[in-house]
Design an enzyme around this catalytic site. Structure first.
Site, PDB file in Angstrom:
ATOM      1  CB  CYS A 136      -0.917  -0.024   1.218  1.00  0.00           C
ATOM      2  SG  CYS A 136      -1.791   1.511   1.546  1.00  0.00           S
ATOM      3  CB  CYS A 163       0.311   1.649   4.220  1.00  0.00           C
ATOM      4  SG  CYS A 163      -1.429   1.161   4.083  1.00  0.00           S
TER       5      CYS A 163
END
Length: 183
Positions: free
Chosen positions: A68, A71
């Site tokens: 991600c 993230c």
């Protein structure tokens, strides 16, 4: 013939220099991804959920994945927040690619990452936020969590109650009774 040999040597030298340059670039590229602020290192240092729920401190949980990009982008900021608030707030991380965390993923209805769940010091979920959040927003939410205030930048969750106003004698607002006129 010597011109052909010289041309081949120059070409081979250029290819070797390009290969070395690319190797160095790839090496340093991997070094920046595996620094001390990696998601993996943060997850290893995070508080186990069982401890977080029971230790009387509020908790920030993050559902993340290594792939991600949001993230990864938030990892350095969250590391700074953990350094600043780590004595007052538990930081818990769940990798959504690990089936071990499926019960938590289902419980908190994770349908996007990063997904943050704010839990009060009694172990009750009070709010959630989904997606990449600016550091200032996360900081404001953490300060409100610590101070037992409504989180300014997160969707509140939990129980709701019926509104019963003592100033309104009408029990059903759709009824147009004479009570409203005589009031």
């Amino acid at each position: 013939m010597s011109e052909v040999v010289n041309a081949n040597r120059i070409r081979n030298t250029l290819i070797a220099v390009a290969a070395i340059t690319l190797s160095i670039a790839i090496f340093f590229g991997f070094q920046t991804q595996t620094g001390s602020v990696s998601l993996e290192s943060q997850a290893k240092d995070s508080t186990p959920i069982e401890v977080a729920i029971a230790n009387g401190k509020p908790t920030l949980t993050e559902f993340y994945a290594d792939w991600c990009t949001s993230c990864q982008a938030m990892a350095p900021e969250l590391a700074q927040l953990k350094q600043k608030y780590g004595d007052s707030v538990n930081f818990v991380m769940f990798n959504v690619d690990n089936n071990k965390w499926l019960p938590e993923i289902l419980r908190y209805r994770v349908d996007g990452i990063p997904h943050f769940v704010f839990i009060d010091d009694q172990g009750k979920e009070i709010a959630q936020a989904i997606g990449e959040q600016p550091s200032s927003v996360m900081q404001a939410n953490l300060e409100a969590l610590i101070d037992h205030q409504t989180l300014p930048y997160a969707a509140s969750t939990g129980e709701t109650s019926d509104l019963k106003s003592p100033n309104n004698p009408i029990s059903d607002p759709r009824s147009h009774s004479s009570q409203a006129k005589s009031g």
